[in-house]
Design a protein around this motif. Structure first.
Motif, PDB file in Angstrom:
ATOM      1  N   MET A   1     -15.317-111.142 -86.030  1.00  0.00           N
ATOM      2  CA  MET A   1     -15.312-109.975 -85.161  1.00  0.00           C
ATOM      3  C   MET A   1     -14.268-108.985 -85.669  1.00  0.00           C
ATOM      4  O   MET A   1     -13.191-109.367 -86.075  1.00  0.00           O
ATOM      5  N   ASN A   2     -14.627-107.740 -85.644  1.00  0.00           N
ATOM      6  CA  ASN A   2     -13.725-106.658 -86.029  1.00  0.00           C
ATOM      7  C   ASN A   2     -13.548-105.707 -84.854  1.00  0.00           C
ATOM      8  O   ASN A   2     -14.355-105.686 -83.932  1.00  0.00           O
ATOM      9  N   THR A   3     -12.489-104.931 -84.916  1.00  0.00           N
ATOM     10  CA  THR A   3     -12.218-103.952 -83.874  1.00  0.00           C
ATOM     11  C   THR A   3     -12.714-102.588 -84.338  1.00  0.00           C
ATOM     12  O   THR A   3     -12.480-102.187 -85.475  1.00  0.00           O
ATOM     13  N   TYR A   4     -13.395-101.890 -83.436  1.00  0.00           N
ATOM     14  CA  TYR A   4     -13.952-100.577 -83.717  1.00  0.00           C
ATOM     15  C   TYR A   4     -13.528 -99.607 -82.625  1.00  0.00           C
ATOM     16  O   TYR A   4     -13.270-100.008 -81.495  1.00  0.00           O
ATOM     17  N   ARG A   5     -13.468 -98.335 -82.973  1.00  0.00           N
ATOM     18  CA  ARG A   5     -13.213 -97.280 -81.989  1.00  0.00           C
ATOM     19  C   ARG A   5     -14.538 -96.551 -81.772  1.00  0.00           C
ATOM     20  O   ARG A   5     -15.206 -96.146 -82.722  1.00  0.00           O
ATOM     21  N   ILE A   6     -14.910 -96.389 -80.509  1.00  0.00           N
ATOM     22  CA  ILE A   6     -16.132 -95.679 -80.174  1.00  0.00           C
ATOM     23  C   ILE A   6     -15.909 -94.199 -80.459  1.00  0.00           C
ATOM     24  O   ILE A   6     -14.883 -93.634 -80.087  1.00  0.00           O
ATOM     25  N   LYS A   7     -16.864 -93.576 -81.129  1.00  0.00           N
ATOM     26  CA  LYS A   7     -16.736 -92.153 -81.471  1.00  0.00           C
ATOM     27  C   LYS A   7     -16.779 -91.303 -80.209  1.00  0.00           C
ATOM     28  O   LYS A   7     -17.444 -91.653 -79.230  1.00  0.00           O
ATOM     29  N   ASN A   8     -16.070 -90.176 -80.245  1.00  0.00           N
ATOM     30  CA  ASN A   8     -16.050 -89.259 -79.108  1.00  0.00           C
ATOM     31  C   ASN A   8     -17.470 -88.815 -78.769  1.00  0.00           C
ATOM     32  O   ASN A   8     -18.284 -88.563 -79.653  1.00  0.00           O
ATOM     33  N   GLY A   9     -17.746 -88.748 -77.484  1.00  0.00           N
ATOM     34  CA  GLY A   9     -19.062 -88.343 -77.019  1.00  0.00           C
ATOM     35  C   GLY A   9     -20.056 -89.488 -76.907  1.00  0.00           C
ATOM     36  O   GLY A   9     -21.155 -89.307 -76.406  1.00  0.00           O
TER      37      GLY A   9
END
Length: 55
Positions: A1-9
């Motif tokens: 599992m990796n950590t991701y940032r949800i894109k704006n919008g």
């Protein structure tokens, strides 16, 4: 599992919660591949710092 940032919008519905753009999410590689246009990988050293701030 990796950590991701949800894109704006963008929005994710996960475990009955709606996650908004800018929030961190952990995903397995196969799900991340399906949603790659909606998320950005967070380098492990930054993911650890972000998790510490949220705790």
């Amino acid at each position: 599992m990796n950590t991701y940032r949800i894109k704006n919008g963008e929005h994710f519905l996960m475990d009955g919660k709606t996650l908004e753009g800018g929030e961190l999410i952990e995903l397995p590689a196969d799900l991340a591949e399906m949603h790659k246009s909606r998320i950005d990988l967070v380098p492990p050293e930054k993911a650890g710092k972000a998790d510490a701030k949220q705790a």
